[in-house]
Design a protein around this motif. Structure first.
Motif: not given
Length: 149
Positions: A21-22, A83-84, A92-95
């Motif tokens: 995903x990243x 983004x992880x 963790x998903x973070x902005x």
């Protein structure tokens, strides 16, 4: 993701859906440096309002979405996505935000791109400025642009 020092010593070796995903998000953010990628068949665009557009990339079963912010002149000023972020306790998903200053554009070989950008993680504990970019030159494959108008 495999990173080696001097092509010999592993510094980072990671894999999995979070890394995938990243990678897609990084591709989306970096499209500002190769604008012709914006018409890739893997992308789906959706206008949000007059100055924002959401883009989703799906490739090999992985999907990632981010939002571009545009100036009134049409320049990208920001890209943001969830983004992880790797933590000892797990990702963790973070902005994740890429910003381009107002005067951050230059023209290389007739193509106007951001020459300055900053990448920041917007964490609950505060901003983590992760990377600053300064482009001093760019070379584009003009044959590719001619074949893919």
């Amino acid at each position: 993701m495999l990173i080696k020092l001097l092509s010999l010593y592993p510094v980072a070796d990671a894999q999995g859906p979070e890394i995938d995903q990243g990678t897609l998000l990084r591709y989306l953010a970096e499209m500002v440096w190769f604008p012709s990628a914006a018409v890739s068949p893997y992308l789906s665009w959706k206008p949000v309002d007059d100055t924002h557009a959401a883009v989703t990339m799906t490739y090999a079963g992985v999907t990632a979405t981010g939002t571009f912010t545009y100036s009134p002149a049409g320049d990208v000023t920001r890209f943001e996505a969830l983004r992880y972020y790797d933590r000892p306790t797990g990702p963790t998903l973070e902005k994740w935000v890429v910003t381009v200053p107002e005067n951050g554009y230059q023209t290389f070989q007739g193509i106007r791109i951001p020459a300055h950008a900053a990448i920041t993680w917007k964490l609950k504990t505060g901003d983590f400025p992760w990377y600053q970019i300064q482009i001093t030159g760019a070379a584009f494959n003009k044959n590719w642009h001619q074949q893919h108008p």
